[in-house]
Design a protein around this motif. Sequence first.
Motif, PDB file in Angstrom:
ATOM      1  N   THR A 206       0.873  -1.171   0.000  1.00 36.62           N
ATOM      2  CA  THR A 206       0.000   0.000   0.000  1.00 36.62           C
ATOM      3  C   THR A 206       0.906   1.216   0.000  1.00 36.62           C
ATOM      4  N   ASN A 209      -0.682   5.603   2.415  1.00 37.77           N
ATOM      5  CA  ASN A 209      -1.701   5.637   3.484  1.00 37.77           C
ATOM      6  C   ASN A 209      -1.235   6.542   4.630  1.00 37.77           C
ATOM      7  N   ILE A 210      -2.109   6.719   5.576  1.00 38.36           N
ATOM      8  CA  ILE A 210      -1.832   7.696   6.630  1.00 38.36           C
ATOM      9  C   ILE A 210      -0.577   7.308   7.426  1.00 38.36           C
ATOM     10  N   ALA A 211       0.311   8.285   7.617  1.00 44.70           N
ATOM     11  CA  ALA A 211       1.508   8.064   8.422  1.00 44.70           C
ATOM     12  C   ALA A 211       1.555   9.129   9.512  1.00 44.70           C
ATOM     13  N   LEU A 212       2.132   8.766  10.627  1.00 44.15           N
ATOM     14  CA  LEU A 212       2.241   9.704  11.747  1.00 44.15           C
ATOM     15  C   LEU A 212       3.327  10.747  11.454  1.00 44.15           C
ATOM     16  N   GLU A 215       7.033   9.493  11.109  1.00 44.12           N
ATOM     17  CA  GLU A 215       7.298   8.720   9.887  1.00 44.12           C
ATOM     18  C   GLU A 215       7.331   9.654   8.680  1.00 44.12           C
TER      19      GLU A 215
ATOM     20  N   ALA B  50      -9.422   5.696   2.821  1.00 43.69           N
ATOM     21  CA  ALA B  50      -8.038   6.115   3.056  1.00 43.69           C
ATOM     22  C   ALA B  50      -7.663   5.912   4.526  1.00 43.69           C
ATOM     23  N   VAL B  51      -8.667   5.976   5.385  1.00 47.78           N
ATOM     24  CA  VAL B  51      -8.442   5.770   6.817  1.00 47.78           C
ATOM     25  C   VAL B  51      -8.609   4.290   7.154  1.00 47.78           C
ATOM     26  N   GLN B  53      -8.015   1.647   5.567  1.00 51.41           N
ATOM     27  CA  GLN B  53      -6.914   0.734   5.202  1.00 51.41           C
ATOM     28  C   GLN B  53      -5.870   0.619   6.305  1.00 51.41           C
ATOM     29  N   GLY B  54      -5.832   1.572   7.241  1.00 52.51           N
ATOM     30  CA  GLY B  54      -4.908   1.456   8.372  1.00 52.51           C
ATOM     31  C   GLY B  54      -3.734   2.400   8.262  1.00 52.51           C
ATOM     32  N   LEU B  55      -2.988   2.455   9.328  1.00 45.59           N
ATOM     33  CA  LEU B  55      -1.914   3.417   9.509  1.00 45.59           C
ATOM     34  C   LEU B  55      -0.591   2.818   9.029  1.00 45.59           C
ATOM     35  N   TYR B  56       0.180   3.596   8.270  1.00 45.28           N
ATOM     36  CA  TYR B  56       1.517   3.179   7.855  1.00 45.28           C
ATOM     37  C   TYR B  56       2.323   2.758   9.081  1.00 45.28           C
ATOM     38  N   LYS B  58       1.335  -0.304   8.334  1.00 44.84           N
ATOM     39  CA  LYS B  58       0.422  -1.436   8.182  1.00 44.84           C
ATOM     40  C   LYS B  58      -0.629  -1.126   7.133  1.00 44.84           C
ATOM     41  N   THR B  59      -1.290  -2.172   6.678  1.00 43.94           N
ATOM     42  CA  THR B  59      -2.384  -2.009   5.724  1.00 43.94           C
ATOM     43  C   THR B  59      -3.296  -3.220   5.855  1.00 43.94           C
TER      44      THR B  59
END
Lengths: 381, 297
Positions: A206, A209-212, A215, B50-51, B53-56, B58-59
């Motif tokens: 993927t 996607n959302i990263a903190l 990161e 987009a949310v 799918q999970g947080l980088y 991870k997916t």
Amino acid sequence: MYKVITGNAAAAYAAKLCRVDVVAAYPITPQTTIVEYIAEFLANGEMDCEYIRVESEHSAMTACIGASLAGARTFTATSSHGLALMHEMLHWATYSRLPIVMAVANRTLGPPWNIWADLQDAISQRDTGWIQFYAKNNQEVLDTIIQAYRLSENERVMLPSMVSLEAFVLSHTSEPVDIPDQEKVDEFLPQYNPPFMVIDFENPKTIGNIALPEETAKHRKYIMKAMENASSMIKEISKEFQEKFGRYHGDLLEEYELEDSETVIVSMGTIASTAEDAVNLLREKGEKVGLLRIRVFRPFPERDIKKKLEDKEKIIVIDRNCSWGIGGALYTEVRHSLYPGGPEVVGFLAGIGGVDVTPSDIMKMYEKAKKEKGGSFWYGP
Amino acid sequence: MDHREESPMEDLLLPGHAACAGCSAPTAVKLTLEVLGRRTVVVVPACCMAVIQGLYPKTCFSVPLVNIAFEAAAACASGIEAALKRKGERANVLVVAGDGGTFDIGIQSLSGMIERGHKVIYMCYDNEAYMNTGIQRSGATPWGAWTTTTPVGKRREFKKEPKKDLAGIIAAHNPSYLATATIAFPLDLKRKVEKARDSEGPAFIHVLAPCPTGWRYPPEKTFEISKLAVETGIFPLYEFENGKFRITYKPKERKPVEEYLKLQGRFRHLTKEEIEKIQKMVDETWERIEKMEDKSD
């Protein structure tokens, strides 16, 4: 093989020679003939690629991003408002670390509607993380696009590149251009082999996607590093290109009559090319003047500029763009590069909105700069 | 064709995703991936997915997934499809986008993608508002609904415009395949995904995606509401294939819309007259679509 062609044709020939896999583009004056030439090459069977005639520049850049993520070598071209519309996706291309190459036929942004040369479009994209080349002639347009793919696709770089050619002055002006042999280009620029495949069905990933924050910050730090790597790679690639093709347009900089000069004119694009004539004329009058052309604006050759200019008496920077409220973008960057100490820097905003800048204009700026200790001045109407 | 033989039935949407309890979108995606299998690239613009799918790093997706800007999913999918074609790779390209990214900000790139004939399956999971940003009205929000930008106060405001007929707009592009679906009819949904997969050009699937958070109902009611949307005729199930329009499920007798509306807090403020107005809108829609139906076979 020499051909007398426009800057736009040179860009299209370069895309063909680079064997791009996917072109996604939308027409805009003065870029349009680039994508028309590519369409003709395809129609004549001289070129083979997927050509997506998208419905906007935003989609042109996005389609290039999609195709590049799937491992394709991608090309697009735009101008002015088209580039401005792409802005969001320019960031997206950089942060996805995609080696997209784009030709930008620099044109004034409206209003008023104006199709003439001005670097405001590309300069406004300064902080999108794209490597920025500014060409001074059509040969350089062709050669730089080839070099840009080598650079962008290097795994230590993996950043997109834009190659700027000014509206009409280059885009629609014919000049003799040496079109290199395909075999030679193939040797210089092998097939694109992405170091990291996103679209891999055996090992799916993927991307984006959302990263903190931590990161994300790390990810951005690598882009700074990649820009540094690009600085040294541009030098290597320019030399290697010279060995292979016998042409050298400078690396990040190109100097002219610099060594014994006391005053140095600094500029980009075709104004820098016109400034060569001004330097010759001034030298005939006994003036000790030289020229430093900034070929690459990002990464900015800060240290090289300091090394070459710190012992000079006066620097004259000519900008065909404006950072409103301070002056030319190149002027501020050059001053910053020379800090602390260094010579006086006088900036001129010239050629804005496509106004012609002739050797005699540059000589007038030179005379005015003699009387000034620094600062930024509007030149022309 | 029996889809159970064709589909690997692998769970390509892994457990542990970040959707709200009772969200219907992951179920729609899970069913879709059961049909499409591993050789599928998913493109997701800004939306709940987009949310989810999970947080980088991870997916929850076991297929390649590309996130892209809000208005850009269809253009990104166009580029991926072109590159795969160029490389001679056979794979499905699936867009999973919300209603905001489809009905509103992304409609231009979607129109371009279909007009150009890219072989992409575009699935819109329509939860009828900007749910990811917190329940703001979109072009997909139905008439009468409360949202945070069409609130109901002393002066009584609610959404005063009917839902945009997106399927009608898409149909006008003459795509290879167009269908509506809900998770309450999973076999119907999967059959439609199969048809989309097997069609030669662009396919569009509009999935109604009930949202407990934004529609204001308890999470366990998602299936019931999905079903009622169809049984009341609010969300007709149909397909448009090779120029032919066909209603794929006709309730024997359409239930009153009130049964659907009364379960949802977003319609709580509606008066009897307003509910009657919605009933009338639904009746008129059915009259219109039944006339559109091709009865030649």
